[in-house]
Design a protein around this motif. Structure first.
Motif, short mmCIF file in Angstrom:
data_model
loop_
_atom_site.label_atom_id
_atom_site.label_comp_id
_atom_site.label_asym_id
_atom_site.label_seq_id
_atom_site.Cartn_x
_atom_site.Cartn_y
_atom_site.Cartn_z
N LEU A 126 41.94 39.08 40.06
CA LEU A 126 42.84 39.66 38.99
C LEU A 126 43.50 38.57 38.24
O LEU A 126 43.85 37.44 38.71
N ASP A 130 47.98 40.66 35.73
CA ASP A 130 47.65 41.90 36.68
C ASP A 130 48.19 41.66 38.16
O ASP A 130 48.52 42.62 38.64
N ARG A 131 47.81 40.50 38.44
CA ARG A 131 48.36 40.17 39.84
C ARG A 131 49.87 40.23 40.01
O ARG A 131 50.25 41.11 41.00
N PHE A 134 50.49 44.00 39.69
CA PHE A 134 50.06 44.70 40.89
C PHE A 134 51.21 44.65 42.05
O PHE A 134 51.55 45.51 42.62
#
Length: 153
Positions: A126, A130-131, A134
């Motif tokens: 990712l 995005d990480r 998330f």
């Protein structure tokens, strides 16, 4: 996961995706922690017990979200490995607390580094944004709203 049509129909389902991500991460975590002789749940117990003040088994169970029987088994296993010790509470002599031993504190430091590295490697596919998103989303979903909590009684 294979690429056939039946699997493709499942990959839009949250439960299916969560299950398979969880299974993959559990395996990665188990491999990282194997050299330390603990699993992820035992490491979580150590982390909670080392966090701030001495806790009883039940206080620790509440923080981790496990039942009494499971917590007793986890503490028994950690005690058997010499990683925690049960002690009489200094605040209330009728109560026992569970505290990491010196060996448990050292293992916690080392195993936490291995766990964090395994987590970093697992999330590498990712992009950074995005990480972070998330993990924020998972934290949001992991919190049970007050009105949905079971009544204790």
């Amino acid at each position: 996961m294979t690429g056939d049509a039946s699997t493709a129909a499942l990959t839009s389902r949250l439960g299916y995706l969560l299950k398979h991500v969880h299974l993959r991460f559990t395996e990665a975590s188990a491999q990282a922690l194997a050299p330390f002789g603990v699993d992820g749940r035992e490491l979580a117990v150590l982390a909670v017990l080392a966090a701030d003040r001495p806790l009883s088994q039940m206080e620790a169970a509440g923080r981790i979200g496990v039942d009494r029987t499971t917590m007793v088994a986890l503490v028994d296993a950690l005690e058997g490995k010499g990683l925690v010790a049960r002690r009489r509470s200094t605040e209330d002599r009728r109560r026992n607390t569970v505290q990491p031993t010196a060996k448990g504190q050292e293992l916690l430091r080392e195993a936490e580094q291995a766990r964090a590295e395994a987590e970093r490697r697992f999330l590498t596919p990712l992009p950074d944004a995005d990480r972070d998103g998330f993990l924020r989303a998972l934290r949001t979903l992991a919190v049970v709203p007050e009105d949905e909590r079971p009544e204790s009684g």
